[in-house]
Motif scaffolding. Structure first.
Motif: not given
Length: 176
Positions: A1-15
């Protein structure tokens, strides 16, 4: 399984949460082959902590089968998997650790969940895999499984360095 980190790295203090899965079925460890029979359902949580730190967490349990270390009987056992990793991210890309180098569980902008699971399984792997605590193993003389039947072979292993002492003791035995 692969999970892309693109969407979350642009946010701060998000999950973000993802339903986890494992595609690994077989692996080798210390010259033996093992099979992953089952991985308990789990949820991967990716959290941006402050500026530039990505925290990866999940807990599950794996059911693995392999050969008993003494008698080679097929054994099924459980290994806990608890992942708690924090990696540095800059401009959407993972920064390799200066001491450890690149992470084995990162492929470009993807997190390889299977690699994280396998790493944790190997870290938590039991030192000895036994079918039962009092496993008698295989007879070194005839090769029978001693758990199934007693073979009656003389399995006294003498240290070859002590063979001369044994000869001296035998020469002084009393004859009846």
């Amino acid at each position: 399984m692969k999970i892309s980190i693109k969407d979350i790295t642009s946010l701060t203090d998000a999950s973000k949460k993802f339903a986890g899965s494992c595609d690994i079925k077989d692996f080798s460890y210390l010259g033996s082959e093992f099979s992953i029979n089952h991985i308990e359902p789990f949820e991967v949580v990716l959290s941006m902590i402050g500026n530039g730190k990505l925290h990866i967490t999940f807990d599950t349990e794996s059911t693995i089968s392999g050969a008993c270390d003494r008698c080679l009987t097929e054994v099924t056992f459980k290994v806990p998997v608890s992942v708690d990793e924090t990696i540095q991210v800059t401009d959407g890309e993972v920064v390799p650790d200066e001491e450890l180098g690149p992470y084995s569980f990162i492929d470009g902008e993807d997190i390889l969940v299977d690699e994280l699971i396998l790493n944790e399984i190997l870290v938590n792997f039991p030192a000895k895999i036994l079918c039962q605590d009092d496993c008698k193993g295989i007879c070194p003389v005839c090769g029978k499984n001693r758990n199934i039947e007693a073979c009656g072979c003389d399995d006294t292993v003498l240290d070859p360095r002590m063979a001369q002492f044994l000869d001296v003791f035998n020469s002084f035995k009393e004859v009846k």
